[in-house]
Design an enzyme around this catalytic site. Structure first.
Site, PDB file in Angstrom:
ATOM      1  N   ARG A  58      69.994 -59.435  51.606  1.00  0.00           N
ATOM      2  CA  ARG A  58      70.202 -60.049  49.962  1.00  0.00           C
ATOM      3  C   ARG A  58      71.619 -60.368  49.930  1.00  0.00           C
ATOM      4  O   ARG A  58      72.571 -59.643  49.741  1.00  0.00           O
ATOM      5  CB  ARG A  58      69.604 -58.936  48.928  1.00  0.00           C
ATOM      6  CG  ARG A  58      68.338 -58.464  49.345  1.00  0.00           C
ATOM      7  CD  ARG A  58      67.759 -57.937  47.988  1.00  0.00           C
ATOM      8  NE  ARG A  58      67.556 -59.134  46.938  1.00  0.00           N
ATOM      9  CZ  ARG A  58      67.401 -58.583  45.664  1.00  0.00           C
ATOM     10  NH1 ARG A  58      67.225 -57.305  45.273  1.00  0.00           N
ATOM     11  NH2 ARG A  58      67.395 -59.663  44.406  1.00  0.00           N
TER      12      ARG A  58
ATOM     13  N   ASP B 173      75.571 -57.249  39.857  1.00  0.00           N
ATOM     14  CA  ASP B 173      75.374 -57.566  41.373  1.00  0.00           C
ATOM     15  C   ASP B 173      76.570 -57.707  41.989  1.00  0.00           C
ATOM     16  O   ASP B 173      76.953 -57.273  43.557  1.00  0.00           O
ATOM     17  CB  ASP B 173      74.233 -58.174  41.914  1.00  0.00           C
ATOM     18  CG  ASP B 173      72.793 -57.710  41.504  1.00  0.00           C
ATOM     19  OD1 ASP B 173      72.146 -57.076  42.560  1.00  0.00           O
ATOM     20  OD2 ASP B 173      72.423 -57.461  40.402  1.00  0.00           O
TER      21      ASP B 173
END
Length: 355
Positions: A88, A238
């Protein structure tokens, strides 16, 4: 707290967040490839939890390696790191977790440390990172609690709670801390299409804590803000660029603009490991593109016409000008973020040098 992930003698055990809120089931990863799959498939998600999961993936890969020489193990460590790094790309904590274990390995290997000692050291490090993440979340809560209203409703987007960390949570950790200090707060949780982290996860864990929670469709926030029914917004992140631009779950940017228009404070809570000082601004943050099926289907049922084009970015970037403050375990950052982030970074470096 129900553990998001846990190191066991048999492997790394993950609460399967794809099955929540209806099933509380676990997935046991017994090697680093299985950990990579768990991260990629969002069985575990949330930047802090991803970071510690990556560290545990590195550790279990090294611990269970059958390499008998350091050169052979070094080659394997590179492959483990590459495999995990490809899962990711947006969550900078992923790379932080990998590097924490890889750097420790490099240091020990350079001293010609015995392989058995290296294995023990990396496992111990990964397990410490788990405990440190929970402590950091609680420290974030302590720093951020006073920023939330003494009484009122707080909107959050996606899930930045205990499920996104090793426990307690970042954005939801601040909410928890405020309530522990006597604030009378209830929560509006955006459903967060298309993966429904707000509806499935935020609502589930806040209800576990008996915190009043209402799920909203993502397009309802503007109307409720106009009615004066939202007093603050708090989200996780994030990746945070060096200028304060924030990458968070898709839809966050729109919420931030709405909050600015309605004079509602917009807070971001994230551990220091989420700050990416090597990335100057948000335009340089890589945005993960997810499988179209997350948009086309819901609970296994197709919702869109066959053949229609699908766009499914997992994140968007909120410019720093919309962010009222960034809450970390080291303290609260305010604009201009280039200056405050740099100053806090230098302060921390000085403290580490002094120690």
């Amino acid at each position: 707290m129900i553990p998001t992930l846990e190191w066991l003698p048999t492997g790394v055990n993950f609460l399967d967040q794809t099955k929540l809120p209806l099933e509380e089931t676990y997935v046991l990863a017994t090697d680093y490839k299985q950990v990579a799959t768990v991260i990629r498939d969002m069985i575990v998600r949330g930047a802090p939890a991803i970071g510690v999961s990556a560290a545990m993936g590195m550790a279990i890969g090294i611990d269970r390696s059958i390499a008998t020489t350091l050169p052979a193990l070094t080659e394997e460590v590179a492959l483990i790191a590459k495999t995990l790094a490809e899962t990711r790309p947006t969550a900078v904590n992923l790379f932080w977790g990998i590097d924490e274990i890889r750097n420790l390995y490099i240091q020990l290997a350079a001293k010609d440390t015995a392989i058995s000692e290296i294995k023990s050291a990396v496992v111990a490090k990964a397990r410490r990172m788990y405990d440190e993440d929970i402590a950091a979340c609680k420290q974030m809560g302590a720093h951020g609690a006073s920023l939330l209203p003494k009484e009122g409703t707080v909107l959050t987007h996606c899930n930045a709670g205990a499920l996104a960390t090793c426990g307690y949570g970042s954005a939801l950790g601040v909410i928890r801390a405020a309530i522990e200090r006597g604030h009378k707060i209830d929560v509006f949780a955006d459903e967060t299409r298309p993966f429904l982290q707000g509806a499935r996860l935020t609502a589930w864990e806040l209800m576990k804590d008996n915190i009043p929670t209402t799920v909203l469709c993502d397009n309802m926030a503007a109307s409720l803000m106009r009615q004066g029914r939202i007093q603050a917004v708090i989200v996780g992140a994030d990746r945070i660029a060096a200028n304060g631009d924030v990458a968070n779950k898709i839809g966050t940017y729109g919420v931030a603009i709405l909050a600015k228009e309605h004079n509602i404070p917009f807070y971001v809570a994230a551990p220091w490991s989420t700050l990416d000082l090597a990335t100057a601004h948000g335009d340089s943050i890589p945005i993960e593109q997810r499988d179209a099926r997350e948009v086309t289907h819901s609970n296994g049922k197709q919702m869109t016409p066959n053949g229609v084009a699908i766009e499914n970015p997992a994140f968007d970037v909120t410019p720093a000008k919309y962010v009222t403050a960034i809450i970390t375990e080291r303290g609260v950052l305010t604009a201009p973020y280039n200056n405050s982030i740099r100053a806090m970074s230098k302060q921390t470096e000085s403290e580490l040098t002094a120690v």
